[in-house]
Structure formats: C-alpha cells, structure tokens
Design an enzyme around this catalytic site. Structure first.
Site, PDB file in Angstrom:
ATOM      1  CD  GLU A  66      -2.673  -1.443  -0.109  1.00 40.87           C
ATOM      2  OE1 GLU A  66      -2.936  -0.480  -0.871  1.00 40.87           O
ATOM      3  OE2 GLU A  66      -2.986  -2.613  -0.376  1.00 40.87           O
ATOM      4  CG  HIS A  72      -1.002   0.873  -4.618  1.00 42.73           C
ATOM      5  ND1 HIS A  72      -1.083   0.818  -5.990  1.00 42.73           N
ATOM      6  CD2 HIS A  72      -1.411  -0.343  -4.176  1.00 42.73           C
ATOM      7  CE1 HIS A  72      -1.518  -0.369  -6.362  1.00 42.73           C
ATOM      8  NE2 HIS A  72      -1.717  -1.095  -5.285  1.00 42.73           N
TER       9      HIS A  72
END
Length: 179
Positions: free
Chosen positions: A147, A150
């Site tokens: 994450e 990202h």
C-alpha cells in the site's frame, strides 16, 4: 460485543482504477484536512475494499490522489489487523526477504511471486489526526509495503525482474480489462 461501527458499513463502493491509468503512477499528496470528507473517504475505501474482496486499498486505487490506505489483513499467525493510515510513511522494512504471491485490486486476477521484507513499520495518522504506528509481520508486512508503494506511484509489478516481470506484463497485455 463490538463497540463502534464496522468499517465500510456507511461507505459507498467506488470504481477501482486499473493499471494503465496515470493516477496509479502519480505520487499522492499529503492530507491536510482531517475533516468529515476524509472520514467519508476512509469509509468508502473500506466499502470498496470489502466489495472487491481485497486486504488493502490505497486512495489512488479509487482515483483519489491523497496519502491514505485501509487494510483488513491477517499476519502469518492468522491475527487479523483492521485499520487505516493517513499520510503513512514506511519507516522500517527489514528482516528476512521472502518471495510470495502478491496480487492487486488494480491488476485483477493476476499475481506474481514478489520479494518483500517480513517486517514493516508504518507511521502516520488516524482519520482524526492522532499519530499512529502500525507494526506488521509476514503477510501483513507485505500488505503495508504494497500500500505504501501505491501511494508513491508504484505497483508490485515494478518490483519484479527477469522472467517474472515479462510473464506478468504478458498477462496484463492479454487481460480483458487492459486498455
């Protein structure tokens, strides 16, 4: 008895952004307003993640360029971790490097053996602005690193090399969702 609301129950499911959209390749901006719109975004992110049967979701995966991610992910001891981090910074990624299967809601139906550290620490804030520190091991450490990538404009495919990368990129090119 559970106290408080279940994450995502008040959110709306938003469309997922798929690989190829420039928003996934753009580093996200820090959150500066910890008001009701941020709380609504986090609820929507949980609802979207659950609807897509994921274990983590970054804001840019629903087209919002802010540094926020949510998670509902077990670690290797099958302990469930549920939460969110606003303005996360990966401050530690260490331990043993393990290659394990990794997928992504923005590359639906695909996965590849990806190397990640088995320990990670993320610092950031809660939706209300309080500081938080999240420690992850095993599968959960993989989720935290994924994450954070990202939010920096990366996807797990960027971490692949050689035949693993070529094989995944061929699958992306043949995927029904690939533009």
């Amino acid at each position: 008895m559970r106290h408080g609301s279940i994450p995502g129950t008040h959110g709306r499911v938003r469309p997922l952004i798929l690989l190829g959209d420039p928003v996934l390749r753009t580093a996200c901006e820090d959150v500066t307003d910890f008001g009701p719109q941020l709380a609504e975004l986090v609820e929507d992110m949980f609802a979207t993640m659950y609807a897509a049967e994921g274990v983590g979701l970054a804001a840019n995966q629903i087209g919002v360029g802010l540094r926020v991610f949510v998670y509902d992910c077990p670690d290797d001891d099958d302990v469930r971790h549920v939460g969110h981090v606003v303005n996360p910074r990966l401050v530690e990624a260490d331990g043993v490097v393990l290659r394990g299967p990794e997928g992504c809601l923005s590359l639906p139906g695909l996965e590849a053996g990806t190397e990640r550290f088995d320990h990670a620490v993320v610092e950031g804030h809660a939706v209300t602005g309080e500081p938080v520190t999240v420690h992850g091991t095993g599968w959960f450490a993989r989720c935290l690193q994924h994450e954070c990538d990202h939010l920096d404009g990366g996807v797990y495919a960027d971490r692949l090399t050689g035949w693993r990368r070529r094989r995944l990129l061929r699958k992306v090119a043949r995927a029904s969702w690939s533009g």
